[in-house]
Motif scaffolding. Sequence first.
Motif, PDB file in Angstrom:
ATOM      1  N   PRO A 113       0.848  -1.177   0.094  1.00  0.00           N
ATOM      2  CA  PRO A 113      -0.012   0.056   0.102  1.00  0.00           C
ATOM      3  C   PRO A 113       0.707   1.312   0.011  1.00  0.00           C
ATOM      4  O   PRO A 113       1.782   1.391   0.788  1.00  0.00           O
ATOM      5  N   PRO A 114       0.506   2.199  -0.897  1.00  0.00           N
ATOM      6  CA  PRO A 114       1.340   3.446  -0.980  1.00  0.00           C
ATOM      7  C   PRO A 114       1.604   4.048   0.630  1.00  0.00           C
ATOM      8  O   PRO A 114       2.704   4.662   0.728  1.00  0.00           O
ATOM      9  N   GLU A 115       0.591   4.159   1.290  1.00  0.00           N
ATOM     10  CA  GLU A 115       0.945   4.732   2.545  1.00  0.00           C
ATOM     11  C   GLU A 115       1.891   3.998   3.412  1.00  0.00           C
ATOM     12  O   GLU A 115       2.631   4.727   4.066  1.00  0.00           O
ATOM     13  N   ILE A 116       2.179   2.670   3.259  1.00  0.00           N
ATOM     14  CA  ILE A 116       2.976   1.992   3.978  1.00  0.00           C
ATOM     15  C   ILE A 116       4.287   2.059   3.498  1.00  0.00           C
ATOM     16  O   ILE A 116       5.312   2.237   4.290  1.00  0.00           O
ATOM     17  N   GLY A 117       4.217   2.034   2.199  1.00  0.00           N
ATOM     18  CA  GLY A 117       5.262   2.469   1.431  1.00  0.00           C
ATOM     19  C   GLY A 117       6.150   3.656   1.946  1.00  0.00           C
ATOM     20  O   GLY A 117       7.413   3.848   1.906  1.00  0.00           O
ATOM     21  N   ALA A 118       5.528   4.689   1.861  1.00  0.00           N
ATOM     22  CA  ALA A 118       5.748   6.077   2.298  1.00  0.00           C
ATOM     23  C   ALA A 118       6.139   6.143   3.834  1.00  0.00           C
ATOM     24  O   ALA A 118       7.240   6.725   3.992  1.00  0.00           O
ATOM     25  N   ALA A 119       5.494   5.427   4.582  1.00  0.00           N
ATOM     26  CA  ALA A 119       5.792   5.352   5.944  1.00  0.00           C
ATOM     27  C   ALA A 119       7.262   4.591   6.406  1.00  0.00           C
ATOM     28  O   ALA A 119       8.242   4.971   7.171  1.00  0.00           O
ATOM     29  N   TYR A 120       7.458   3.506   5.480  1.00  0.00           N
ATOM     30  CA  TYR A 120       8.900   2.819   5.349  1.00  0.00           C
ATOM     31  C   TYR A 120       9.863   3.929   5.107  1.00  0.00           C
ATOM     32  O   TYR A 120      10.947   3.885   5.683  1.00  0.00           O
ATOM     33  N   ALA A 121       9.576   4.669   4.041  1.00  0.00           N
ATOM     34  CA  ALA A 121      10.726   5.730   3.613  1.00  0.00           C
ATOM     35  C   ALA A 121      10.933   6.537   4.702  1.00  0.00           C
ATOM     36  O   ALA A 121      11.988   7.018   4.898  1.00  0.00           O
ATOM     37  N   ARG A 122       9.829   7.239   5.304  1.00  0.00           N
ATOM     38  CA  ARG A 122      10.209   8.061   6.301  1.00  0.00           C
ATOM     39  C   ARG A 122      10.829   7.464   7.605  1.00  0.00           C
ATOM     40  O   ARG A 122      11.818   8.082   8.131  1.00  0.00           O
ATOM     41  N   LEU A 123      10.570   6.013   7.667  1.00  0.00           N
ATOM     42  CA  LEU A 123      11.286   5.595   9.034  1.00  0.00           C
ATOM     43  C   LEU A 123      12.808   5.363   8.621  1.00  0.00           C
ATOM     44  O   LEU A 123      13.784   5.555   9.229  1.00  0.00           O
ATOM     45  N   GLY A 124      13.079   4.656   7.384  1.00  0.00           N
ATOM     46  CA  GLY A 124      14.436   4.591   6.862  1.00  0.00           C
ATOM     47  C   GLY A 124      15.148   5.945   6.870  1.00  0.00           C
ATOM     48  O   GLY A 124      16.392   6.059   7.495  1.00  0.00           O
ATOM     49  N   LYS A 125      14.784   6.938   6.417  1.00  0.00           N
ATOM     50  CA  LYS A 125      15.368   8.521   6.478  1.00  0.00           C
ATOM     51  C   LYS A 125      15.843   8.730   8.223  1.00  0.00           C
ATOM     52  O   LYS A 125      16.676   9.071   8.191  1.00  0.00           O
ATOM     53  N   ALA A 126      14.698   8.613   8.741  1.00  0.00           N
ATOM     54  CA  ALA A 126      14.807   8.923  10.296  1.00  0.00           C
ATOM     55  C   ALA A 126      16.003   7.946  10.817  1.00  0.00           C
ATOM     56  O   ALA A 126      16.699   8.446  11.652  1.00  0.00           O
ATOM     57  N   MET A 127      15.851   6.881  10.687  1.00  0.00           N
ATOM     58  CA  MET A 127      16.805   5.809  11.338  1.00  0.00           C
ATOM     59  C   MET A 127      18.158   6.214  10.695  1.00  0.00           C
ATOM     60  O   MET A 127      19.322   6.352  11.626  1.00  0.00           O
ATOM     61  N   MET A 128      18.539   6.511   9.481  1.00  0.00           N
ATOM     62  CA  MET A 128      19.868   6.540   8.770  1.00  0.00           C
ATOM     63  C   MET A 128      20.205   7.994   9.475  1.00  0.00           C
ATOM     64  O   MET A 128      21.581   8.347   9.530  1.00  0.00           O
ATOM     65  N   ALA A 129      19.421   8.970   9.927  1.00  0.00           N
ATOM     66  CA  ALA A 129      19.815  10.208  10.359  1.00  0.00           C
ATOM     67  C   ALA A 129      19.883  10.121  11.757  1.00  0.00           C
ATOM     68  O   ALA A 129      20.155  11.534  12.358  1.00  0.00           O
ATOM     69  N   HIS A 130      19.464   9.164  12.453  1.00  0.00           N
ATOM     70  CA  HIS A 130      19.394   9.024  13.836  1.00  0.00           C
ATOM     71  C   HIS A 130      18.412  10.329  14.382  1.00  0.00           C
ATOM     72  O   HIS A 130      18.827  10.908  15.512  1.00  0.00           O
ATOM     73  N   ASP A 131      17.193  10.238  13.625  1.00  0.00           N
ATOM     74  CA  ASP A 131      16.385  11.237  13.991  1.00  0.00           C
ATOM     75  C   ASP A 131      15.525  10.829  14.803  1.00  0.00           C
ATOM     76  O   ASP A 131      14.171  10.169  14.337  1.00  0.00           O
ATOM     77  N   ALA A 132      15.261  10.882  16.231  1.00  0.00           N
ATOM     78  CA  ALA A 132      14.591  10.236  17.260  1.00  0.00           C
ATOM     79  C   ALA A 132      12.984  10.753  16.881  1.00  0.00           C
ATOM     80  O   ALA A 132      12.144   9.948  16.863  1.00  0.00           O
ATOM     81  N   ASN A 133      12.613  12.154  16.563  1.00  0.00           N
ATOM     82  CA  ASN A 133      11.399  12.212  16.581  1.00  0.00           C
ATOM     83  C   ASN A 133      10.893  11.794  15.209  1.00  0.00           C
ATOM     84  O   ASN A 133       9.622  11.698  14.981  1.00  0.00           O
ATOM     85  N   GLY A 134      11.634  11.744  14.176  1.00  0.00           N
ATOM     86  CA  GLY A 134      11.173  10.958  12.936  1.00  0.00           C
ATOM     87  C   GLY A 134      10.911   9.609  13.244  1.00  0.00           C
ATOM     88  O   GLY A 134       9.750   9.109  12.616  1.00  0.00           O
ATOM     89  N   VAL A 135      11.568   8.919  14.030  1.00  0.00           N
ATOM     90  CA  VAL A 135      11.229   7.561  14.474  1.00  0.00           C
ATOM     91  C   VAL A 135      10.139   7.403  15.041  1.00  0.00           C
ATOM     92  O   VAL A 135       8.980   6.701  14.972  1.00  0.00           O
ATOM     93  N   ARG A 136       9.888   8.348  15.981  1.00  0.00           N
ATOM     94  CA  ARG A 136       8.521   8.565  17.037  1.00  0.00           C
ATOM     95  C   ARG A 136       7.495   8.827  16.026  1.00  0.00           C
ATOM     96  O   ARG A 136       6.361   8.242  16.560  1.00  0.00           O
ATOM     97  N   ALA A 137       7.420   9.330  15.075  1.00  0.00           N
ATOM     98  CA  ALA A 137       6.329   9.682  14.113  1.00  0.00           C
ATOM     99  C   ALA A 137       5.869   8.317  13.464  1.00  0.00           C
ATOM    100  O   ALA A 137       4.679   8.382  12.987  1.00  0.00           O
ATOM    101  N   VAL A 138       6.789   7.509  13.162  1.00  0.00           N
ATOM    102  CA  VAL A 138       6.324   6.260  12.451  1.00  0.00           C
ATOM    103  C   VAL A 138       6.213   5.063  13.363  1.00  0.00           C
ATOM    104  O   VAL A 138       5.118   4.244  13.227  1.00  0.00           O
ATOM    105  N   TRP A 139       6.830   4.771  14.220  1.00  0.00           N
ATOM    106  CA  TRP A 139       6.504   3.754  15.631  1.00  0.00           C
ATOM    107  C   TRP A 139       5.652   4.345  16.395  1.00  0.00           C
ATOM    108  O   TRP A 139       5.800   5.458  17.023  1.00  0.00           O
ATOM    109  N   ALA A 140       4.682   3.763  16.677  1.00  0.00           N
ATOM    110  CA  ALA A 140       3.470   3.898  17.577  1.00  0.00           C
ATOM    111  C   ALA A 140       4.084   3.925  18.724  1.00  0.00           C
ATOM    112  O   ALA A 140       5.244   3.443  19.228  1.00  0.00           O
TER     113      ALA A 140
END
Length: 149
Positions: free
Chosen positions: A28-55
């Motif tokens: 589903p496109p929404e989940i693909g987009a969420a995976y992309a946001r999560l990957g970007k946040a993890m690689m950047a060590h962006d805790a707030n970005g991870v929190r936005a994707v992980w419940a």
Amino acid sequence: MLRKIGMLAAFITAVPAIAQSSPAVRVPPEIGAAYARLGKAMMAHDANGVRAVWAEDFVVNAPNNMVLHRDEVIAAMERDFLDYRDFRKRISFVGEKPEVTVVMGYDTMVPTKGPGAGKQVMRPFTDIWTNRAGTWQLIARQATIAAAR
């Protein structure tokens, strides 16, 4: 606690720049987009970005049979314990249910720290996503290290 943090490097999720799925699998496109946001946040060590994707109640069942919560994983990321190179996600199954979407497949990566550092690791996974207030969030993950070369 140090043992727990050290083990995190072997089994925490990140998302690659390259994600593949078999031709018969529709992500589903929404989940693909969420995976992309999560990957970007993890690689950047962006805790707030991870929190936005992980419940807030996100949990991961790790290969050492430890159940880790979102804040434990984020703390390890902030301490620079989680770092990968050549990370790829291959999706082999997507099951959409009324309340959740289940995604299965495997990741390959080379951890730069912790167990398996410098070796290519293959890690089958199962991710459970749910839509909360119009946003897809990852609520649970199971990841197992199947092979290290």
